[in-house]
Design an enzyme around this catalytic site. Structure first.
Site, PDB file in Angstrom:
ATOM      1  N   HIS A 118      -1.757   7.171  20.647  1.00 45.33           N
ATOM      2  CA  HIS A 118      -3.125   7.073  21.146  1.00 45.33           C
ATOM      3  C   HIS A 118      -3.461   8.338  21.906  1.00 45.33           C
ATOM      4  CE1 HIS A 118      -6.713   5.526  23.117  1.00 45.33           C
ATOM      5  NE2 HIS A 118      -6.732   4.649  22.139  1.00 45.33           N
TER       6      HIS A 118
ATOM      7  N   ASP B 151      -3.819  -1.936  17.346  1.00 45.51           N
ATOM      8  CA  ASP B 151      -3.877  -2.223  15.912  1.00 45.51           C
ATOM      9  C   ASP B 151      -2.528  -2.629  15.339  1.00 45.51           C
ATOM     10  OD1 ASP B 151      -6.602  -1.672  15.699  1.00 45.51           O
ATOM     11  OD2 ASP B 151      -6.193   0.469  15.695  1.00 45.51           O
TER      12      ASP B 151
HETATM   13  N1  CMC Z   1       3.260   8.568  13.652  1.00 46.66           N
HETATM   14  C1  CMC Z   1       4.024   9.682  13.690  1.00 46.66           C
HETATM   15  N2  CMC Z   1       3.751  10.754  14.459  1.00 46.66           N
HETATM   16  C2  CMC Z   1       2.635  10.701  15.201  1.00 46.66           C
HETATM   17  C3  CMC Z   1       1.785   9.571  15.222  1.00 46.66           C
HETATM   18  C4  CMC Z   1       2.144   8.470  14.407  1.00 46.66           C
HETATM   19  N3  CMC Z   1       1.378   7.379  14.388  1.00 46.66           N
HETATM   20  N4  CMC Z   1       0.741   9.782  16.063  1.00 46.66           N
HETATM   21  C5  CMC Z   1       0.927  11.028  16.556  1.00 46.66           C
HETATM   22  N5  CMC Z   1       2.055  11.574  16.044  1.00 46.66           N
HETATM   23  C6  CMC Z   1       2.624  12.898  16.388  1.00 46.66           C
HETATM   24  C7  CMC Z   1       1.849  14.024  15.706  1.00 46.66           C
HETATM   25  O1  CMC Z   1       2.398  14.334  14.435  1.00 46.66           O
HETATM   26  C8  CMC Z   1       2.019  15.137  16.700  1.00 46.66           C
HETATM   27  O2  CMC Z   1       3.319  15.659  16.563  1.00 46.66           O
HETATM   28  P1  CMC Z   1       3.580  17.254  16.802  1.00 46.66           P
HETATM   29  O3  CMC Z   1       3.277  17.469  18.255  1.00 46.66           O
HETATM   30  O4  CMC Z   1       4.996  17.445  16.438  1.00 46.66           O
HETATM   31  O5  CMC Z   1       2.619  17.976  15.890  1.00 46.66           O
HETATM   32  C9  CMC Z   1       1.963  14.416  18.061  1.00 46.66           C
HETATM   33  O6  CMC Z   1       2.442  13.088  17.791  1.00 46.66           O
HETATM   34  C10 CMC Z   1       0.577  14.346  18.691  1.00 46.66           C
HETATM   35  O7  CMC Z   1      -0.309  13.789  17.744  1.00 46.66           O
HETATM   36  P2  CMC Z   1      -1.875  14.139  17.636  1.00 46.66           P
HETATM   37  O8  CMC Z   1      -2.352  13.789  16.266  1.00 46.66           O
HETATM   38  O9  CMC Z   1      -2.088  15.546  18.107  1.00 46.66           O
HETATM   39  O10 CMC Z   1      -2.474  13.148  18.712  1.00 46.66           O
HETATM   40  P3  CMC Z   1      -3.997  12.715  18.851  1.00 46.66           P
HETATM   41  O11 CMC Z   1      -4.187  12.308  20.255  1.00 46.66           O
HETATM   42  O12 CMC Z   1      -4.892  13.762  18.304  1.00 46.66           O
HETATM   43  O13 CMC Z   1      -4.112  11.450  17.856  1.00 46.66           O
HETATM   44  C11 CMC Z   1      -4.070   9.228  17.029  1.00 46.66           C
HETATM   45  C12 CMC Z   1      -4.107  10.116  18.278  1.00 46.66           C
HETATM   46  C13 CMC Z   1      -4.319   7.779  17.430  1.00 46.66           C
HETATM   47  C14 CMC Z   1      -5.188   9.653  16.053  1.00 46.66           C
HETATM   48  C15 CMC Z   1      -2.672   9.360  16.343  1.00 46.66           C
HETATM   49  O14 CMC Z   1      -1.654   8.952  17.228  1.00 46.66           O
HETATM   50  C16 CMC Z   1      -2.581   8.589  15.017  1.00 46.66           C
HETATM   51  O15 CMC Z   1      -2.982   9.102  13.971  1.00 46.66           O
HETATM   52  N6  CMC Z   1      -2.052   7.301  15.077  1.00 46.66           N
HETATM   53  C17 CMC Z   1      -2.004   6.466  13.888  1.00 46.66           C
HETATM   54  C18 CMC Z   1      -3.366   5.825  13.675  1.00 46.66           C
HETATM   55  C19 CMC Z   1      -3.648   4.708  14.656  1.00 46.66           C
HETATM   56  O16 CMC Z   1      -2.828   3.857  14.910  1.00 46.66           O
HETATM   57  N7  CMC Z   1      -4.897   4.718  15.198  1.00 46.66           N
HETATM   58  C20 CMC Z   1      -5.366   3.675  16.076  1.00 46.66           C
HETATM   59  C21 CMC Z   1      -5.602   4.136  17.481  1.00 46.66           C
HETATM   60  S1  CMC Z   1      -5.845   2.747  18.613  1.00 46.66           S
HETATM   61  C22 CMC Z   1      -7.332   2.054  18.103  1.00 46.66           C
HETATM   62  C23 CMC Z   1      -8.480   2.834  18.578  1.00 46.66           C
HETATM   63  O17 CMC Z   1      -8.741   2.787  19.794  1.00 46.66           O
HETATM   64  O18 CMC Z   1      -9.123   3.493  17.752  1.00 46.66           O
END
Ligand code: CMC
Length: 427
Positions: free
Chosen positions: A316, A373
């Protein structure tokens, strides 16, 4: 030096600039950079707004480090376990929990506003059966701007309040119609003798004529425990400060566009799998993993920097600790396990993923915890709700948050059209 300012030095020119620090009632202070361009001739660069506060708000507060969430100062755990979704809606819209009479009137009003114009039925009917309910829902809410255009004087507070209640009351009906359209079965009108949440389950399940399908307990009617579970799910989704869809709603509203189309834009923003669409993807992923023995393989894929695979329902932007909403849902899952025939195979896979990820260096280092989720899908499946309806259920919960944020935006004298700048790198 004034301690309530932040001083910045441009090391190219040795020029010094000062910016006011504004204190929040809770959470980090913010630096007011509204004069940044004027003072420095430069813009700030913050892709994905990871360090940017886009507005002032007194609706919802998240402490991402501690894993805490409050609506109007009340912890989410208390709201989800001791109060109904309608009380939560009232709280968000009015700033305080309703007294008994206020709740009765609010409930009655929503029941009466739950019907949709007959012409809107025909619009929904024109969609192909294969349409995703989110597409129908976004279109239906956008279309409300045509049905209520004459009735909305955007300068009038009461008209705005009516709009808010109309949105909250009609979205479950639109969502249920979208579901029935996608199955090619006749629409079921709202039953005003049923509560908000029970009525939604009724509109999903009933046969034409109002007869109910057989339920887990064999009574043929909706079980109170099902209503309680779904009601808690709505409450947990009701608001979440300036997330992608809420920011979309505010941005669209900032142009002076009609509130219904702003909410429709929020629905579209929510649909993506990085946001509200994740709940649908979680179950698809658990089914794809198929067996606890395959979990290690998929964890390895999620950790591989060359593989785009991500564990859905993990991570998140704001929570760097357990998502408090996920904690409540996890407890709910355990409570419902025996009473509602929860899919034990999917739960087993989910538990295994959780156990491995919470102890794995990759996830620990990046603060990746299960989010809301990760747990909602198993419960929704047990309620007989089909996967494409998971994100529309998120919409039903979040609609009240969007309209509350919209009203706050409208009443904030500092609100402006949203218009970011860029770092131009072209010819
Ligand atoms: N599985 C594996 N690795 C992950 C995941 C995951 N679900 N989420 C983040 N990472 C890694 C990502 O690859 C990155 O690694 P590195 O630093 O080595 O490049 C690091 O963690 C930071 O990730 P980010 O994408 O820069 O983080 P963000 O804050 O931009 O994204 C997120 C947040 C929710 C979009 C992301 O964690 C994700 O895609 N999660 C899966 C989708 C999900 O469950 N979404 C629902 C969110 S809760 C409901 C809502 O409120 O919308």
């Amino acid at each position: 030096m004034n301690k309530d300012t932040l001083t910045m030095i441009n090391n190219r020119t040795n020029e010094q600039y000062e910016f006011d620090i504004l204190d929040a009632t809770r959470g980090p202070s913010v630096v007011d950079i509204s004069s940044f361009y004027k003072q420095t001739g430069m813009f700030t660069y913050d892709v994905g707004y990871t360090s940017t506060a886009s507005c002032r708000s007194d609706i919802t507060f998240i402490d991402g480090e501690k894993g805490e969430l409050f609506y109007r100062g009340i912890p989410i755990e208390a709201l989800a376990t001791k109060h109904s979704f309608l009380e939560t809606c009232y709280l968000l819209l009015n700033g305080h929990l309703p007294k008994r009479a206020e709740l009765i009137n609010f409930d009655l009003e929503l029941r009466h506003r739950s019907f949709i114009d007959e012409n809107l039925h025909r619009l929904i009917d024109a969609f192909p059966d294969s349409a995703h309910p989110m597409s129908i829902l976004a279109s239906g809410v956008s279309a409300l701007s045509s049905f209520y255009y004459e009735h909305l004087n955007v300068a009038d507070e009461q008209e705005y309040q009516d709009m808010a209640r109309r949105i909250v009351a009609k979205i479950p009906t639109l969502a249920a119609f979208a579901h029935r359209k996608s199955l090619g079965i006749p629409f079921i009108y709202p039953d005003i003798d049923r509560s908000f949440t029970e009525n939604f389950l009724y509109m999903l399940r009933a046969y034409p004529g109002g007869k109910m399908r057989r339920t887990v307990d064999g009574t043929g009617d909706i079980m109170p425990i099902e209503v309680e579970a779904l009601d808690a799910i709505f409450t947990l989704h009701a608001d979440h400060e300036q997330n992608a869809s809420t920011t979309t709603v505010r941005n669209v509203a900032s142009t002076g566009a009609h509130p219904y189309v702003a909410i429709s834009a929020g629905i579209s923003a929510l649909w993506g799998r990085a946001h509200g669409g994740a709940n649908e993807s979680v179950i698809a992923q658990l089914e794809m993993i198929g067996d606890v023995n395959n979990v290690d393989k998929f964890i390895a894929k999620a950790k591989d920097p060359n593989d785009e695979f991500r564990l859905m329902g993990f991570g998140h932007r704001v929570y760097k600790n357990f998502d408090p909403r996920a904690k409540v849902l996890k407890q709910l899952q355990d409570q419902l396990k025996d009473e509602l025939n929860l899919d034990s195979k999917l739960m087993e896979i989910a538990h295994k993923i959780e156990e491995i990820a919470l102890n794995d260096e990759y996830f620990i280092k990046r603060n990746l915890y299960p989010n809301i989720d990760f747990y909602s899908g198993v419960i929704l499946t047990a309620l007989g709700i089909k996967r494409p309806m998971f994100t529309p259920i998120f919409v039903i919960g979040r609609s009240v948050g969007w309209v509350t944020q919209l009203m706050e935006f409208r009443n904030d004298k500092k609100s402006k059209i949203a218009r970011p700048r860029q770092l131009y790198i072209g010819e």
